[in-house]
Motif scaffolding. Structure first.
Motif, mmCIF file in Angstrom:
data_model
loop_
_atom_site.group_PDB
_atom_site.id
_atom_site.type_symbol
_atom_site.label_atom_id
_atom_site.label_comp_id
_atom_site.label_asym_id
_atom_site.label_seq_id
_atom_site.Cartn_x
_atom_site.Cartn_y
_atom_site.Cartn_z
ATOM 1 N N CYS A 80 5.413 2.177 -7.430
ATOM 2 C CA CYS A 80 6.089 3.458 -7.289
ATOM 3 C C CYS A 80 5.978 3.930 -5.850
ATOM 4 O O CYS A 80 5.051 3.567 -5.128
ATOM 5 C CB CYS A 80 5.477 4.499 -8.221
ATOM 6 S SG CYS A 80 3.714 4.770 -7.958
ATOM 7 N N ILE A 81 6.964 4.702 -5.443
ATOM 8 C CA ILE A 81 6.886 5.380 -4.153
ATOM 9 C C ILE A 81 7.063 6.867 -4.437
ATOM 10 O O ILE A 81 8.059 7.272 -5.044
ATOM 11 C CB ILE A 81 7.983 4.894 -3.182
ATOM 12 C CG1 ILE A 81 7.876 3.384 -2.961
ATOM 13 C CG2 ILE A 81 7.868 5.628 -1.848
ATOM 14 C CD1 ILE A 81 9.030 2.806 -2.161
ATOM 15 N N ASN A 82 6.078 7.652 -4.053
ATOM 16 C CA ASN A 82 6.191 9.093 -4.210
ATOM 17 C C ASN A 82 5.489 9.759 -3.025
ATOM 18 O O ASN A 82 4.988 9.068 -2.123
ATOM 19 C CB ASN A 82 5.602 9.538 -5.561
ATOM 20 C CG ASN A 82 4.177 9.041 -5.743
ATOM 21 O OD1 ASN A 82 3.377 9.047 -4.795
ATOM 22 N ND2 ASN A 82 3.847 8.599 -6.949
ATOM 23 N N GLU A 83 5.461 11.073 -3.022
ATOM 24 C CA GLU A 83 4.878 11.758 -1.870
ATOM 25 C C GLU A 83 3.402 11.391 -1.697
ATOM 26 O O GLU A 83 2.898 11.305 -0.577
ATOM 27 C CB GLU A 83 5.046 13.284 -2.027
ATOM 28 C CG GLU A 83 6.506 13.701 -1.917
ATOM 29 C CD GLU A 83 6.715 15.206 -2.052
ATOM 30 O OE1 GLU A 83 5.718 15.959 -2.050
ATOM 31 O OE2 GLU A 83 7.886 15.618 -2.157
ATOM 32 N N GLN A 84 2.731 11.146 -2.823
ATOM 33 C CA GLN A 84 1.305 10.804 -2.734
ATOM 34 C C GLN A 84 1.096 9.433 -2.087
ATOM 35 O O GLN A 84 0.228 9.261 -1.235
ATOM 36 C CB GLN A 84 0.663 10.819 -4.126
ATOM 37 C CG GLN A 84 0.405 12.200 -4.686
ATOM 38 C CD GLN A 84 1.657 12.824 -5.282
ATOM 39 O OE1 GLN A 84 2.531 12.120 -5.766
ATOM 40 N NE2 GLN A 84 1.740 14.132 -5.229
ATOM 41 N N THR A 85 1.864 8.439 -2.507
ATOM 42 C CA THR A 85 1.656 7.097 -1.933
ATOM 43 C C THR A 85 1.987 7.107 -0.438
ATOM 44 O O THR A 85 1.322 6.452 0.357
ATOM 45 C CB THR A 85 2.515 6.012 -2.623
ATOM 46 O OG1 THR A 85 3.899 6.217 -2.333
ATOM 47 C CG2 THR A 85 2.304 5.998 -4.134
ATOM 48 N N VAL A 86 3.010 7.868 -0.074
ATOM 49 C CA VAL A 86 3.418 7.885 1.339
ATOM 50 C C VAL A 86 2.399 8.638 2.188
ATOM 51 O O VAL A 86 2.038 8.206 3.287
ATOM 52 C CB VAL A 86 4.831 8.478 1.480
ATOM 53 C CG1 VAL A 86 5.193 8.685 2.947
ATOM 54 C CG2 VAL A 86 5.861 7.554 0.814
ATOM 55 N N LYS A 87 1.889 9.747 1.674
ATOM 56 C CA LYS A 87 0.876 10.489 2.447
ATOM 57 C C LYS A 87 -0.393 9.655 2.623
ATOM 58 O O LYS A 87 -0.989 9.643 3.704
ATOM 59 C CB LYS A 87 0.542 11.805 1.749
ATOM 60 C CG LYS A 87 1.622 12.881 1.878
ATOM 61 C CD LYS A 87 1.183 14.147 1.145
ATOM 62 C CE LYS A 87 2.255 15.227 1.204
ATOM 63 N NZ LYS A 87 1.827 16.449 0.456
ATOM 64 N N GLN A 106 0.807 -1.223 0.000
ATOM 65 C CA GLN A 106 0.000 0.000 0.000
ATOM 66 C C GLN A 106 0.840 1.274 0.000
ATOM 67 O O GLN A 106 0.316 2.352 -0.251
ATOM 68 C CB GLN A 106 -0.978 0.010 1.184
ATOM 69 C CG GLN A 106 -2.222 -0.798 0.890
ATOM 70 C CD GLN A 106 -3.380 -0.569 1.843
ATOM 71 O OE1 GLN A 106 -4.360 -1.271 1.758
ATOM 72 N NE2 GLN A 106 -3.278 0.384 2.756
ATOM 73 N N VAL A 107 2.116 1.180 0.273
ATOM 74 C CA VAL A 107 2.955 2.383 0.212
ATOM 75 C C VAL A 107 3.806 2.403 -1.058
ATOM 76 O O VAL A 107 4.480 3.382 -1.346
ATOM 77 C CB VAL A 107 3.828 2.506 1.491
ATOM 78 C CG1 VAL A 107 4.972 1.497 1.487
ATOM 79 C CG2 VAL A 107 4.354 3.923 1.672
ATOM 80 N N THR A 108 3.753 1.325 -1.820
ATOM 81 C CA THR A 108 4.572 1.255 -3.041
ATOM 82 C C THR A 108 3.713 1.270 -4.305
ATOM 83 O O THR A 108 4.145 0.844 -5.365
ATOM 84 C CB THR A 108 5.449 -0.017 -3.051
ATOM 85 O OG1 THR A 108 4.592 -1.174 -2.950
ATOM 86 C CG2 THR A 108 6.433 -0.027 -1.917
ATOM 87 N N GLY A 109 2.508 1.760 -4.193
ATOM 88 C CA GLY A 109 1.658 1.892 -5.385
ATOM 89 C C GLY A 109 0.487 0.932 -5.409
ATOM 90 O O GLY A 109 -0.371 1.021 -6.276
ATOM 91 N N GLY A 110 0.436 0.008 -4.450
ATOM 92 C CA GLY A 110 -0.737 -0.841 -4.325
ATOM 93 C C GLY A 110 -1.886 -0.038 -3.729
ATOM 94 O O GLY A 110 -1.658 0.885 -2.949
#
Lengths: 452, 125
Positions: free
Chosen positions: A257-264, A213-217
């Motif tokens: 992917c990991i970006n600011e959106q996935t992490v937030k 869920q933090v890597t684009g799932g």
């Protein structure tokens, strides 16, 4: 003694039933980093433990993560060879059984015997805990038979087991982020009241606990949130420094992917008050937290604050709660919705003496309604726009025979209902209910032991 | 004629739902910091309660996270009892974030360059 070297921890499962091919790329990436490393498997949810208790009742050797072997087999040897220690909650209702199974797996694979520790004390289903639960639950104490009662315990026993040399730590119900904080405590030797650092590592654990869920799932939304190679998602790795700040990455060559959106999105996932995220170890405050991209698939979390841990632990109690019945049938072509609505009225008339039905018209509304069917009632339909509608009805009842009547009535729609109905499917299964409460920390004795 | 357009929330923000028991939480995260103040002004507790009226939330609580240009909306008692008790196909309420993203927003035209997505330009109202 304080260790200043950062460490890495990868997460290869975020729930029971997660993919089993995630671990190998994570482990290879951990090896390549050359840093001290841990591998984490998080496989519990609110109901998983109750299901595990039921499995253990049927067979005393069961009750741990059913996919344990599938998850571990591809990586156990590599982890042992490279000093990557494994931290998991796949003990579920039977950590000792899981430990035994891991030892047997190592033997089958021709590996040396790993040092396995189990963390215990979360299981409060025994008679000796009954009085504490009754006090904590008060009027909410279920009258139905209890299936499980588990306290969310923290990172201290995990850290203790790692310090004692465990190579695999098997827990039952620990708080998910504690699977990261435990290794951090063991690695850095932080004081147990170093609240800011504890909170930072806890939020790193929160980012990892749901796996992909933090890597684009659970993120992709074509045109808005495009995720490369979603079918081959890489699972996350956190690098945690001595201050507790973390950087989230994933294995090179994997999808996602990991970006600011996935992490937030993941940072706020299943949160209530962001100034006090409660765990058994610390109260984390993310109101000043920042999320910053450092490069491709590399995002830094900083600014988390911590406050003294709560004096109470959360306990989930699961109990038997009757039977769940559901049935479905499809209508297509002109007036499909009207015929589905007529079928629903037939079911309501014939079943109303048994109990309330939930009704959904899949293709019209299947999620946004509620159990009182307010949405459907407020939109009488007959717009005749859908050419493909599936009626779904569901009911919960204390008695199996009564729930069974719903199944029979839906099946009868074949010959007794509106025209053109097809594709009846039905299901009848026992239900588990849950209630939560808080018990004093002193009522729970968490501990670890090495398994010989 | 004025300087605003009406657009759905998803052009300004993204969202994910979480659940604990009978409580749902929905994050709302601005695509761009320039859009944050519009979200604060319009994605209010009252507006969200109204948008979810069919679920009759007992309470909507909003927590602001300006450093993340995000907010957390907590909706009590909207999951028909929660995953163990509801009869809903989506007992977790996982789909609810996308229902929220349909919330209509009045956007100053000057902020149009910060919107996400490629939807056809809505008519100026």
């Amino acid at each position: 003694m304080v260790n200043n070297t950062p460490f890495r921890i990868g997460c290869a499962a975020g729930f029971s039933g997660d993919r089993t091919d995630a671990a190998l790329p994570v482990v290879r990436s951990l090896i390549a980093s050359g840093l001290p490393s841990f591998l984490m498997f998080e496989t519990l949810a609110e109901r998983t433990l109750a299901l595990a208790q039921l499995a253990r009742r049927t067979s005393p050797d069961e009750g741990y993560e059913p996919l344990l072997v599938d998850l571990l087999e591809p990586v156990l040897g590599l982890c042992l060879d490279h000093g990557i220690r494994i931290v998991s909650n796949f003990g579920a209702a039977n950590p000792s059984g899981a430990a035994t199974r891991i030892k047997a797996l190592a033997q089958k694979l021709g590996l040396r015997a790993p040092r396995v520790a189990v963390v215990e004390g979360d299981d409060l289903s025994g008679l000796e805990h009954r009085a504490v639960l009754e006090r904590a639950l008060g009027a909410s104490m279920p009258t139905e038979p209890m299936v499980s009662a588990n306290a969310y315990i923290g990172a201290q026993s995990i850290a203790g087991a790692l310090r004692a040399g465990a190579e695999v730590v098997v827990c039952g119900r620990v708080a998910d982020p504690s699977l990261v904080l435990g290794p951090a405590l063991a690695h850095f030797g932080w004081a147990t009241d170093d609240w800011d650092r504890l909170a930072r590592a806890t939020m790193a654990g929160h980012l990892l606990e749901c796996g992909a869920q933090v890597t684009g799932g659970y993120f992709a939304d074509p045109g808005y949130k495009d995720v490369p190679d979603l079918a081959q998602l890489g699972y996350p790795i956190a690098e945690i420094d001595v201050e507790g700040h973390c950087t989230i990455t994933k294995p090179v060559g994997t999808g996602g992917c990991i970006n600011e959106q996935t992490v937030k999105e993941q940072l706020l996932y299943e949160l209530h008050d962001p100034s006090s995220y409660l765990t058994p170890d610390v109260i984390a405050d993310i109101t000043q937290a920042t999320v910053r991209s450092l490069g491709p698939d590399t995002v830094r979390l900083e600014g988390v604050k911590g406050h003294a841990r709560p004096e109470h632990l959360k306990v989930n109690v699961c109990f038997e709660s009757g039977w769940f019945a559901e049935g479905e049938i499809s209508y297509a072509g002109p007036r499909a919705e009207n015929r589905a609505r007529l079928a629903a009225r037939v079911l309501q008339e014939r079943l109303q003496h048994i109990g309330a039905l939930r009704i959904d018209l899949i293709g019209v509304t299947s999620v946004l309604g509620d159990d009182h069917s307010r949405w459907l009632a407020s939109s009488p339909g007959s717009a005749d726009t859908s050419r493909d509608v599936r009626l779904r009805v569901a009911m919960q009842h204390p008695q199996r025979d009564s729930a069974q009547k719903l199944i029979r009535e839906v099946t009868a729609l074949y010959t007794c209902g509106p025209a053109g109905g097809g594709g009846v499917r039905t299901a009848l299964r026992p239900r588990l209910g849950t209630v939560s409460c808080l018990v004093p920390r002193t009522a729970v004795t968490e501990r670890f032991r090495m398994v010989d | 004629m004025n300087d605003y357009i009406t657009i759905p929330l998803y052009r300004l923000a993204h969202s994910r739902t979480g659940d604990k028991g009978n409580r749902s939480n929905l994050s709302v995260i601005a695509w761009h910091p320039a859009l944050w103040e519009v979200l604060v002004a319009q994605v209010t507790e009252a507006a969200v309660a109204q948008h979810f009226a069919s679920r009759q939330p007992r309470r909507v609580t909003r927590y602001l996270l300006p450093a993340l240009h995000a907010m957390n909306l907590v909706l009590d008692d909207v999951l028909d009892g929660g995953v163990n008790d509801s009869l809903n196909l989506d007992g977790h309420g996982k789909a609810l974030s996308y229902w929220l993203l349909d919330l209509p927003i009045q956007l100053p035209i000057s902020l149009q360059p910060y919107l996400a997505g490629t939807d056809a330009q809505p008519a100026i109202s």
